[in-house]
Each structure stands twice: as C-alpha cells, then as structure tokens.
Design an enzyme around this catalytic site. Structure first.
Site, PDB file in Angstrom:
ATOM      1  N   ASN A 173       7.444  -3.251   3.629  1.00 48.13           N
ATOM      2  CA  ASN A 173       8.531  -2.507   2.974  1.00 48.13           C
ATOM      3  C   ASN A 173       8.133  -1.083   2.598  1.00 48.13           C
ATOM      4  O   ASN A 173       8.212  -0.655   1.463  1.00 48.13           O
ATOM      5  CB  ASN A 173       9.081  -3.262   1.753  1.00 48.13           C
ATOM      6  CG  ASN A 173       8.025  -3.542   0.700  1.00 48.13           C
ATOM      7  OD1 ASN A 173       6.824  -3.541   0.984  1.00 48.13           O
ATOM      8  ND2 ASN A 173       8.459  -3.767  -0.517  1.00 48.13           N
ATOM      9  N   HIS A 212       9.655 -14.353   1.132  1.00 45.58           N
ATOM     10  CA  HIS A 212       9.901 -14.102  -0.294  1.00 45.58           C
ATOM     11  C   HIS A 212      11.102 -14.990  -0.609  1.00 45.58           C
ATOM     12  O   HIS A 212      12.239 -14.617  -0.361  1.00 45.58           O
ATOM     13  CB  HIS A 212      10.217 -12.621  -0.502  1.00 45.58           C
ATOM     14  CG  HIS A 212      10.655 -12.275  -1.890  1.00 45.58           C
ATOM     15  ND1 HIS A 212       9.965 -11.392  -2.673  1.00 45.58           N
ATOM     16  CD2 HIS A 212      11.708 -12.673  -2.646  1.00 45.58           C
ATOM     17  CE1 HIS A 212      10.579 -11.254  -3.854  1.00 45.58           C
ATOM     18  NE2 HIS A 212      11.640 -12.031  -3.849  1.00 45.58           N
ATOM     19  N   ASP A 271      -0.314  -9.676  -4.619  1.00 42.95           N
ATOM     20  CA  ASP A 271       0.971  -8.965  -4.605  1.00 42.95           C
ATOM     21  C   ASP A 271       0.827  -7.627  -5.331  1.00 42.95           C
ATOM     22  O   ASP A 271       1.693  -7.220  -6.113  1.00 42.95           O
ATOM     23  CB  ASP A 271       2.084  -9.814  -5.236  1.00 42.95           C
ATOM     24  CG  ASP A 271       3.483  -9.298  -4.884  1.00 42.95           C
ATOM     25  OD1 ASP A 271       4.469  -9.867  -5.376  1.00 42.95           O
ATOM     26  OD2 ASP A 271       3.579  -8.302  -4.123  1.00 42.95           O
ATOM     27  N   LEU A 275       0.809  -1.219   0.000  1.00 42.92           N
ATOM     28  CA  LEU A 275       0.000   0.000   0.000  1.00 42.92           C
ATOM     29  C   LEU A 275       0.846   1.275   0.000  1.00 42.92           C
ATOM     30  O   LEU A 275       0.319   2.371  -0.091  1.00 42.92           O
ATOM     31  CB  LEU A 275      -0.975   0.000   1.191  1.00 42.92           C
ATOM     32  CG  LEU A 275      -1.952  -1.173   1.183  1.00 42.92           C
ATOM     33  CD1 LEU A 275      -2.912  -1.080   2.370  1.00 42.92           C
ATOM     34  CD2 LEU A 275      -2.750  -1.220  -0.115  1.00 42.92           C
ATOM     35  N   ARG A 276       2.137   1.098   0.108  1.00 42.28           N
ATOM     36  CA  ARG A 276       3.107   2.189  -0.066  1.00 42.28           C
ATOM     37  C   ARG A 276       3.013   3.323   0.958  1.00 42.28           C
ATOM     38  O   ARG A 276       3.682   4.354   0.807  1.00 42.28           O
ATOM     39  CB  ARG A 276       2.993   2.808  -1.463  1.00 42.28           C
ATOM     40  CG  ARG A 276       3.079   1.838  -2.616  1.00 42.28           C
ATOM     41  CD  ARG A 276       4.389   1.098  -2.647  1.00 42.28           C
ATOM     42  NE  ARG A 276       4.517   0.238  -3.835  1.00 42.28           N
ATOM     43  CZ  ARG A 276       5.291  -0.821  -3.905  1.00 42.28           C
ATOM     44  NH1 ARG A 276       6.003  -1.196  -2.871  1.00 42.28           N
ATOM     45  NH2 ARG A 276       5.371  -1.511  -5.036  1.00 42.28           N
TER      46      ARG A 276
END
Lengths: 431, 308, 215
Positions: free
Chosen positions: A95, A180, A306, A64-65
C-alpha cells in the site's frame, strides 16, 4: 569479507532444537559452523557471554512507505530500524504510492533495498490493481519480479467472488495470499474494539465479529481452492479458534500476530491516545490471552510487527481522523520477551515464531542457525533494561505506545549476509 | 476532584457535584432580578470554541458569561483536521496565546477537549465531545431533578433513546449514579451500546418495564438523519415503541417528571401534549442551564496553570 | 496516641489552655441583645420616615442580627420593616486568580429596593470592603432612597472611605487578630482571637481573605 566469531552465547536454533552454549562462526556470507570452542584466529570476535544467539528475525508484515510517503519512512530508514530490532529479513506491504501492483514498482523497491537497506527486503505485491478489489494483478509477473506474497493489506477484498478468484489464481505462483481479514460493513466507522471501553469512550466500536466473519470466509475459500491463505495480524479469540480448527482439518492456512496484540488491551486507548489506535484494534484481555495461547500451541505461526510509521502531525489529530498503526521494529523483542518471562512461551518457541516459522510461510532458506545457513544472526541481551525513546530510534516516525517506557531485552548485534550491520553501541554500520 | 477545567462527570466526585449544584442554585436568583448581571468576571475573556455547531448550548454559555460580566467571544471553525488548513491544535493554541480565562469546547469527536486541555494554559470546559461526555448538560439535569424532588439519592432515572451515540446519556449515567440514584437505559437493541451494564445501569428494550416505578424519565433526541434505515427502520415505528405520551407515562410513578435535553422532535420522542406542559420540565432545564453554566464559569474561569 | 498515655493527655491539656488564653469574649448574648436594642433606638431617632425601612442582612452574621433588629423596631415603635438577605461574594474585589472560589451564600430580596431606606446589617466591620461590595450589589437591585450601615462590632482598619452609621461596639484590634460572631441565633457571642506575635502585621491580604472575609 572478514569472518565473524560469536563466542560463548546461548545458541537457540528452533530448526534443530538446539538450546545450549556454543560458538557460531560466520564466513563468506553464511554460517560456517556452530559448535563448542570454535577457533578462528582471524575472525572479528563478538563476546556473547550471557547473551542469546539466534537466527536473524524475519518480519512478514511491515510498511516501509516507499515509494510515495518518504516523509514518514523509507526503505533506508525502515531497514535501519529493522536492523536495530534484530530483523534481518522484512516483507513490505504494497500500500505505497504508487501501489506495488506492477513489476516496475517491485523492481524499484528491490533496487532501493539493494542500495540503502542493511537488511533483506522482500516485497509483498498487491492482489488487486490499486488495492481496489476489482481487477487481479499480474501475479505471475510480480512473483517473477521478486514478490514473495500477495496482499491487499490496508484494505480488504469485500467481494467474496473476487477473493475466491484471487486465492485460486495465486496457486500459479505458489505464494501465499496474506489477508487483512475485516468485514468493512461490520467495522463501519469503528475505531476502537467494540466493548466496555468503546462504550465508555463514546467512540464508534469495531466488533471482534468483523474479523471472525472474514477469517471464516477466507478459510472456507482456502479450503475450497487449496491455496495458501495467510491471515495477517490476528487479534481475536474467535479467529484463533477458527484457524486452529482449519489447521486440524488440513487446510493450508498460516497466521501471524503482532507484539501489540499479544500484550496490550483496548484499555490502552482510555485517554484517547492515538498511539494506541491500530487496525485491527487492540482487543479485550480474553482476546490477548487467546492470541498468546494460539502462539504457544502453534495455531499462530509467526510474530509480525505490522510496523506502520505515521508522522506526528498525522497522528496528533482527533481520534477518529488519525491513521491507524504504530512502529514495531525496535520494540518487538523486549515486548515479546515478556511472554517468555511470564512463562507463556519457552525461549525456543519464541525464537521459532520470529525466525523459522515466518521463513517457512514465505519459503525462505533463512531462519536457521546451522552450518550452511544464510549468515543472518542476532545477538540478544535478554535482561538488559533501557528506556525506549522513539526520537532516538532509527525510524523517521515516532508513533509508539511504548514511548518513554522501560523495556527489558535488547539487540546487541545484528548480522546480515555474514556482515555486522548493527551494534547497540555503534549504531547502524552498513551501508 | 474538581481540577482546573471540566472535561467530564467521570472525573468528578460527589462533593464536586454538590458544590457545583449548590453554587448553581445560588446563581439562579440573578436570573430573576431586573438587572441580570453581577461584576464577578468583569474583564475576563471566555472563548466559545465550537467546532460542532450548536445554537442552544453556545447561547446558554454566552448568556452565562455575560451575566457574570465576562467578555464572551464565539469562534466556530470547521470541525475536521482533514478539511481545514489549520489543525485543531493550532487553532486552540492560537486562541490560548490571547490569554482567555476559559475556553469552552464542543467537537463531534470524543477526546478533543482533553487533548486541547493538555496543551492550553486556560481552563477548558467540555461542551460536548462526540458521544463521550456533556458535563454541563448532566449537571443542569441533576439540578432540575434536585429542585423538583428535593434529593437525588434513591431516585430511579430512566433514559430513553439512542444511548449508543449519546454523550448526554453517558454524562447523566455517571452523574446520577455518583449521587446515589439508580439509572436505567432503554431503547431498541440497535441503540444500546455494547456492554452498557459495565456503566452500572440496567438496560431495557421494553419501554414499559423501563418506566415502571421511575421518578425521572429522560427522553433523548433522535437524530432523524441517522435514524431511518440505520439503527431503526422508521420514525413512525420509533415513536410508537419508544416515544413518550401521557398514556405510556402511567407506567412511571404518578409524580414522575419528564425531561429532554432539547430540541424536541415533537411526535417522535415526546407527544406534543407532553412536550408543552407538566410533567415535562424542559423549560426549567433551559433556565437552569444558564445558572449552571454561570456556576461552572464562576468556579473555573481565570484559574491558570501554576507558573513553573 | 493511646488514651492511656499520660504524656499525650498532658500535651492535649496544655494546647487547649493555650487556645483558651488567646481567645477572649467581647460580647456575650446579653450584651448583643442590649446593643441591638440601642441600635434600634438609634435607627428610629435618625430616620424621620420609618415606613420605608428595609433591613438587609449580609450573610452569615448579618442575617440573625437583622432579624433581631426587625423584632426590636416592631417592639419599640410598632415599625414594620422589610427584611432581606444579600450575599456579596460575587461582588468581592479579591477573588484571586489561582485559588479556589469561595462558596456562595443565599440571596433573598423579596421586595424591590427602589425608594427604600436600606440598612445593611453585618456582624463585624473592618476594612469596609464588604460594605462596598454590598452597595454595588444593592445598586443592581434598584435605587434606594438612602443606604445606612449597621455593624455589631467595628474593629477598625478601614481601607475604604466607608462609614458605619450604627455600631454595637468599637473594638481596637491588630491586623493578625480575628473577631468572630458565633453560636445559635438565641445564644450568640462575639470573641476576639489574638493572632501570632509578629505574624499579624505581615500577613498578606490574600491569605487573610482566605481565613476570614475581609469586612
């Protein structure tokens, strides 16, 4: 809050196995009843004739930044895009900038979501500080603050000793560690699946073995520690085989696969389109078939998008420099419906991978359509054709390989906590 | 089908290649005159947009353009979108607004000339993009072989070196195969790309087998910076296993020729002796390179997108 | 298009008749030989110093013609003339921007042109542009003492101030007509193909260049 009566749709509830025409009544934020000919004269009526009615979708893997990169997406726009895609619960990766490795960031995310997001947001916290792979995060405190899982997604923990400790410690929280899985040394500077396509394009290749080596490693560590390992975005036939064998042995491992890894091959990059660049990369036809098979036999538990927005100026550069990732929310349904149309999955199997199964991975009560269940419901028009134009979508970004293509299947309405938050003809209605 | 520009050999068919080679043969005569100039592209502007430095190829294109009386401008910006302030596309569009008749592009990442060509009005000629294609090199190589052997059909061409990272190898594979030659690639396993047979070649890790019966032997340049400790342990070991000298050339046909795109790492890919005299045709390649690039510029410069 | 369909056979015959009608023979092989013999005599007559002759044929037609002239000069007066081939494509003034570039032809100039008397040889002269281009090309090779021009057929419609010194035959034509030399070197002929009724004068120059070299 008004009641909502969804009438005459084909109700698909994987938890109970129900697949029949029935009505669904929502009241007070929950599902009040599911059955034939329900009556609720004061309810808002949704005519679902010819439609599917399913639990709201749950996305285990999204970006979602926010905080830090709000120019390409934020919790508000991401939430709206999710609602338009039928996703009523979304887990967002750590991240961000700053990384979600501290309860203050987790709090921030949850607060933004409370205010701005039409759908439920579940933060995934980092497994190591700053995603650097060196020092573990305060997992207990993060779980208390609301983190539902731990993941260094975006990066991989290369130090196997560190990975062991992370898995071991995570048991204190009972939450899954989402990996990941990619050996960075085998990936090297690879940007496209290593194979005939990378050879033809002259771009550095990312071999399937990079994923397999780490999946094998992490499964062994999960088996040793007894932790809950969740493999993110599986892309290779080899990984599917490893996960299947591990499950047969009783290892506590779950896995997810993305709509693009179920339908697109590395040939989508012939032409150097950076909207076909993602991590892990699109793979061969054999890998795609194995992933579809893995989803069908339950080896792969869930479909997760993703969703990875990137700005146009970030993507429109030389292939090796472009950040990997594509949008996912608004195209997921029509793309994966293709698996039902091609008879690779039954409708119930598909819906399970979007609802009940991801709910189970995170231990959430959603994903069911029965009396007492949370009021998260999606009404779908499975045959409806439309052209996907990312500029008209709800995300701030546009990076999708399906831009301009005809899609079949769309969300008609999305209901979260018993309230209509999205309708195809009226847009996002809440907040 | 020879379109507006030249991005790769993959896009060309046999007729296109024949037309370009035929034109290049005719252009060669101009280089033999006293006054090495014809007025054909007088008043045309050609921009060499080299994001990756290259004196040889750039100079070759420059001489080619000038022999056709064109105005040639060299532009060498920094190569990465990440380090410079102006993006690659913006640089290209800015130059396009000055109405060049052709833009020759080299970049270290595959796919950049194609992306730029999609945006530009001017025709784009690919002077090398990453490990993807280097069409004018392959064309000049084919021209040289055609001159030496009189044909391309039925020849056996062996390419030796870091095939995985070589655009020269890829373009030559496409080109020679389209013209009916058999192509072999040879090198250490770490330098052969994955699934290389899908390009229609046979792959060898034994130099002797790869040379057996070859008419043309092409040695590729080894990037010594990349080499040590990475794909190959030492330069010494590479040169003893895959370097060419007269003795190893005995495995090829008696009249086999030796080629190299240059610059040669003497003692590595080719022995000093082989680099300097027959059967090596390296200097002919360079000479043909100018004629070939003249042909490409003649055929493509000034052909704009039709007005819509 | 069945073979046994009488309708189509008739149609085919009718079209070929029409084609034959619009084409007429201007010079047969014998006439060409006579013209070249006469031109050789004229060259000898006009040039005092025959030791410097350099016959330069413009492809394609000028090449066999220059060879015949060379033989004729040797036969009549024992003259040894040099011979070369000069393609003028790269010197044309009509290489259009958007069309395909014309195919190049071979150029072979085995000797230097300095101080030579160059005789450009072409089959059909018309606008004068090919001769103009040939002179430009020649200047890049050196400095001839003199340049003269021989053309088998002059069909007029000069667009530049170019004079032809030696003409085989003057043929009045209309713009849309085509004059072509064809055939193997030992059986050449020149034909006139009439253009369409009204189309001739209006045909744009670029189109003409594509269909026939503007000469």
């Amino acid at each position: 809050m008004a009641k909502i009566l969804i009438r005459g749709g084909r109700v698909l509830d994987p938890a109970s196995g129900r697949d029949e025409v029935a009505d669904v009544l929502l009241a007070n934020g929950v599902v009040e009843a599911v059955g034939a000919q329900l009556s609720a004269p004061d309810a808002e009526l949704i005519d679902a004739t010819g439609c599917w009615v399913t639990p709201g979708f749950i996305d285990l893997h999204t970006h979602l930044r926010e905080p830090g990169q709000e120019y390409k997406e934020d919790i508000a726009s991401g939430g709206r895009s999710a609602a338009a895609g039928g996703f009523t619960s979304i887990a967002c990766m750590a991240n961000t900038n700053p990384v979600n490795d501290d309860p203050s960031v987790t709090d921030y995310i949850l607060e933004r979501a409370r205010q701005d997001s039409p759908v439920r947001v579940y933060p995934v916290a980092a497994a190591t500080k700053g995603l650097a792979g060196e020092v573990m995060t305060e997992m207990v405190a993060l779980a208390k603050a609301g983190a539902v899982a731990f993941s260094d997604d975006g990066k991989t923990i290369m130090d196997s000793g560190m990975q062991r400790r992370v898995l071991e410690y995570s048991k204190l929280t009972g939450k899954p560690v989402m990996v990941h899985a990619e050996d960075r040394c085998l990936v090297n500077d690879g940007v496209v699946n290593e194979g005939p396509v990378s050879t033809k394009l002259g771009l550095p290749g990312n071999p399937a073995i990079a994923e397999m080596v780490h999946v094998a490693r992490d499964i062994q560590l999960a088996e040793l520690t007894g932790a809950h390992l969740h493999v993110a975005h599986v892309s290779t036939a080899g990984a599917v085989v490893l996960i299947r064998e591990a499950k047969n042995r009783g290892v506590h491992v779950t896995a997810e696969v993305s709509p693009h890894h179920l339908t697109l091959t590395d040939e989508a990059t012939l032409g150097f389109s950076t909207n076909a660049k993602m991590a892990p990369p699109l793979r061969s036809a054999l890998d795609v078939a194995a992933c579809v098979g893995g989803l069908a036999d339950g080896t792969l538990d869930a479909i997760a998008t993703d969703h990875a927005p990137h700005a146009v100026h970030e993507k429109d550069v030389e292939f090796t420099a472009a950040p990997p990732g594509i949008l996912g929310f608004e195209t997921a349904l029509p793309v994966v419906l293709g698996l039902v149309r091609s008879k690779s999955l039954t409708p119930l199997q598909l819906i399970a991978s979007l609802t009940l199964n991801p709910a189970r991975v995170l231990g959430l009560p959603q994903g069911r359509l029965e009396a007492g269940a949370p009021g998260d419901v999606v009404v779908i028009e499975p045959e409806r054709k439309w052209i996907y134009d990312p500029a008209k979508g709800f995300s701030k970004s546009r990076n999708s390989p399906w831009a301009g293509q005809e899609m079949q299947g769309r969300v008609l309405s999305t209901i979260v906590r018993g309230r209509l938050v999205y309708h195809a003809d009226r847009g996002v209605l809440f907040p | 089908m020879l379109g507006r520009g030249l991005l790769g050999i993959e896009d060309l068919d046999r007729d296109d290649i024949e037309k370009i080679l035929d034109t290049a043969m005719k252009m060669k005569e101009i280089g033999e005159r006293d006054v090495k100039k014809v007025p054909t592209l007088r008043g045309r502007t050609i921009i060499n947009l080299f994001f990756e430095p290259s004196t040889r190829t750039r100079t070759s294109f420059e001489i080619a353009g000038k022999r056709l009386s064109a105005d040639v401008v060299n532009f060498s910006p920094s190569s990465s979108s990440l380090t410079k302030s102006e993006s690659i596309l913006d640089t290209a569009k800015t130059l396009d607004a000055m109405d060049p008749d052709a833009v020759v592009i080299r970049h270290k990442v595959a796919g950049v000339p194609k992306r730029i060509a999609d945006e530009l009005n001017a025709p784009v000629i690919n002077a090398g993009d990453g490990a993807h294609e280097h069409p004018t090199q392959a064309l000049l190589d084919m021209m040289t072989v055609l001159e030496e052997k009189g044909r391309l059909d039925g020849l056996t061409v062996t390419i030796i070196g870091d095939i995985a990272h070589s655009r020269v190898a890829r373009s030559n594979i496409y080109g020679f195969r389209k013209m009916g030659a058999e192509v072999r690639v040879a090198g250490p396993p770490t330098m052969l790309p994955s699934h290389v047979e899908t390009l229609g070649v046979k792959a060898f890790t034994s130099l002797r087998e790869a040379l057996d019966g070859a008419d043309v032997v092409m040695a590729l340049r080894i990037q010594t910076e990349r080499l040590s400790g990475a794909a190959f342990p030492t330069v010494r070991e590479y040169s003893s296993t895959f370097g060419l000298d007269r003795q190893k050339m005995r495995f090829a046909k008696d009249d086999a020729i030796v080629m190299h795109p240059g610059p040669v790492n003497r003692g590595v890919e080719l022995s000093h002796d082989l680099a300097d005299r027959r059967p090596s045709v390296i200097l002919d390649q360079v000479r043909n390179g100018v004629a070939l690039r003249m042909a490409v510029l003649y055929l493509l410069a000034g052909r704009r997108k039709p007005a819509v | 298009m069945a073979n046994d369909d009488p309708g189509s056979a008739e149609h085919a015959r009718a079209t070929s008749d029409a084609a034959a009608q619009s084409e007429s023979l201007l010079l047969d092989d014998a006439a060409i030989r006579r013209a070249l013999m006469r031109i050789a005599h004229e060259i000898i007559e006009k040039n005092e110093d025959l030791s410097r002759l350099y016959l330069v044929g413009i492809p394609n037609g000028g090449v066999p013609l220059s060879r015949q002239l060379q033989r004729n000069l040797k036969e009549i007066a024992g003259v040894d003339s040099l011979i070369g081939v000069l393609d003028t494509t790269l010197y044309r003034d009509d290489l259009v921007s958007s069309g395909a570039r014309p195919r190049l032809r071979r150029t072979e100039m085995p000797s230097a042109v300095d101080e030579r008397i160059v005789i450009l040889v072409d089959d059909v002269a018309s606008t004068g542009r090919t001769i103009r281009a040939a002179m430009d090309a020649l200047m890049d090779f050196g400095r001839p003492r003199a340049v003269q021009v021989a053309a088998l057929v002059d069909r007029g419609h000069r667009e530049l101030p170019i004079k032809i010194d030696y003409v085989g035959k003057n043929v009045p034509t209309q713009h849309g007509d085509r004059v072509q030399m064809r055939g193997p070197e030992d059986a050449l002929e020149v034909v006139l193909v009439k253009g369409g009724s009204t189309a001739g004068a209006a045909e744009p120059r670029a189109q003409r260049a594509a269909s026939e070299r503007s000469t």
